[in-house]
Scaffold this active site. Structure first.
Site, short mmCIF file in Angstrom:
data_model
loop_
_atom_site.label_atom_id
_atom_site.label_comp_id
_atom_site.label_asym_id
_atom_site.label_seq_id
_atom_site.Cartn_x
_atom_site.Cartn_y
_atom_site.Cartn_z
CD GLU A 103 -2.60 -15.00 15.99
OE1 GLU A 103 -2.61 -16.24 16.03
OE2 GLU A 103 -3.60 -14.31 16.24
CE LYS B 228 -1.13 -14.17 20.84
NZ LYS B 228 0.18 -14.19 20.22
CG HIS C 279 -0.17 -8.80 15.67
ND1 HIS C 279 -0.23 -10.12 16.04
CD2 HIS C 279 -1.43 -8.36 15.71
CE1 HIS C 279 -1.48 -10.44 16.30
NE2 HIS C 279 -2.23 -9.40 16.11
#
Lengths: 335, 335
Positions: free
Chosen positions: A198, A128, A202
């Site tokens: 994850e 990503k 962010h």
């Protein structure tokens, strides 16, 4: 033309066996052109010269915590990836790196293990973050010299949506902006622990490291505050560097955001990418690529990943190795 | 990675100088990575070792009927394409075949001329009809042996939309249908005479030959009956064979239709392609790729065509020749 260069099915390994790796194994079980022959997780690996049974792999992992316990084919190991490469060598044509990439240099470090082992074949990731892809980009020469054809950023975003942006860009003389907005609905976040962490990493006020250190109870508590919904803006997604490297536009023109509902399989919005630019005639316009709401994250990540793996195998058979991104190569449909 | 294999600009020729060829020349005039060095029409050609001035080419063609009258660089010829190949040889890297393809074997016959002349380089067409692409598919071995990298079906449909369908297909285990619906608005049909005749040739009760034989007055009379609007269904567009050859789905699952307004630059509907399939999890869904209304047919055809020409040049530099379709290769962004 799409005539296969050889008619042999591609012998595939899956590294990582969380939600994404398990979905990848399920997808492969219906394919004729690819065979699942190897799986590795943190504590073990499994390998069969014929093929692994997806359901047996999943049951073993879920009940016993590692694929290393798979009857007849499993081996426990604390260096599962190295050991698997050592044991299988070139009997595995390609690997899908279904790894969560925490820490951020984990996938590049796995790529280095393949290089160091002298292994030749194709590797595909669904990585990503921009900084992770940058690490891989710096390995271009090494990968090429090693005879590895590596496709990076081959999930949904980056991946399918980045490629759609690269394609859509063709109508324009200049690209003003690329805006990716994803909607994800998952019935139960625990099936995608690493992915949800994850995503949290962010969010404003969090880092990937902080998210990784959160206990399940802490993740639950955070989700309780937001009614299970995570709203993500200006995410560090590698779509930006991939479109820059492909010559489409500078990375600051690419933004990625989304809404993840961790308690509802229905997507909170339709995932889409909007590509705005100026045509050679001076008109400003926007092309839009929208994913059907019924397609899951698993379908939109694993489908493209194996399409790129097939494309990488064709490149390799033509003698082409090195690093490529999803924005540069058309994935091939896997039957 | 998208680093060019050589840094030289690509020296491009445009064959055909009607609406499409002129738009192609205009588009090229703002590019650094491509130089227009040759143009041919039915009655002549023009060639410059440096570059041709787009506006001078268009003025000459419009005022004098053929590019052969271009001052300093033009030559009149009844065998303009053959003569141009003979005169320029390998000083032209690639050609965009902006030819109307009436009769239906015209573009394949031009490809044969390149083969017979012993020319090596890249060719790109924006051909429409299935039967024309089938003729080219049968030339795969010949083109490969000749050292020509030929990209077929590289306009909008087939082309950009076919590639979008091939990309979107990656989310699915099986493709149920691909439906392309285009909207075209042109202020004045006379700027695109050949294209409008080809559209009429696809209408019920007409054939390509009948449309070709129509006088301008007859076309006008037909358009008067429909208020300038042409509604086209189940068109013979090569998107179907291209998706079949790329292994996406059988051709009978692909349909193309559209609405052309010949008296209004505003599109009567937004051009789009819908890809419906079943995911590996058994869900049925539809991805949609929609073109911005402000993008013209010229931008959506010529932009992709040169993107595919750049991709073909990269393949050629890697030693790969033969026939490819727009559904198999990712076009490269041309600066």
């Amino acid at each position: 033309m799409n005539t296969p260069l050889t008619n042999q099915p591609i012998r595939v390994g899956v590294l990582g066996f969380g939600g994404l790796g398990q979905a990848a194994a399920k997808l492969l079980s219906s394919k004729r052109e690819m065979i699942l022959v190897a799986v590795a997780d943190q504590n073990g690996y499994a390998y069969s010269t014929e093929s692994l049974n997806t359901q047996a792999c999943i049951t073993t992992y879920q009940n016993q915590g590692t694929i290393g316990h798979l009857e007849a084919f499993g081996t426990l190991s604390n260096n599962s990836i190295q050991d698997l490469i050592q044991v299988t060598g070139d009997t595995v044509d390609g690997y899908f790196l279904a790894l969560p990439n925490l820490p951020n240099d984990f996938i590049p470090s796995v790529a280095k293990e393949f290089i160091q082992a002298g292994w030749k074949g194709v590797l595909v990731d669904a990585i990503k973050r921009t900084s992770a892809v940058e690490q891989l980009l710096s390995m271009q020469d090494e990968l090429q010299a090693a005879g590895i054809t590596y496709m990076t950023g081959c999930g949904a975003t980056p991946g399918l949506l980045t490629a759609a942006a690269a394609l859509a860009a063709q109508s324009y003389a200049e690209i003003h902006n690329v805006v990716i907005t994803f909607g994800v609905g998952i019935a139960n976040w625990e099936a995608y622990r690493a992915t949800v962490r994850e995503d949290i990493g962010h969010m404003p006020g969090y880092s990937v490291e902080a998210a990784r250190a959160m206990t399940d109870a802490e993740v639950e508590a955070l989700l309780d505050q937001t009614n299970g919904v995570l709203t993500l803006e200006n995410m560090e997604h590698a779509d930006d560097v991939m479109l820059e490297v492909a010559g489409i536009c500078s990375r600051d023109r690419v933004t990625v955001g989304g809404v993840v509902d961790t308690r509802n399989p229905k997507k909170p919005l339709s995932t889409n990418v909007k590509i705005t630019g100026r045509t050679f005639e001076g008109k400003i316009s926007t092309h839009t690529f929208t994913l059907g709401d019924e397609t899951s994250m698993a379908a939109n990540v694993c489908g493209p990943a194996f399409g790129y793996l097939k494309a990488a195998q064709e490149l390799r058979q033509r003698g082409i190795s090195g690093l490529f991104t999803a924005a540069e190569i058309m994935p091939k449909f896997v039957k």
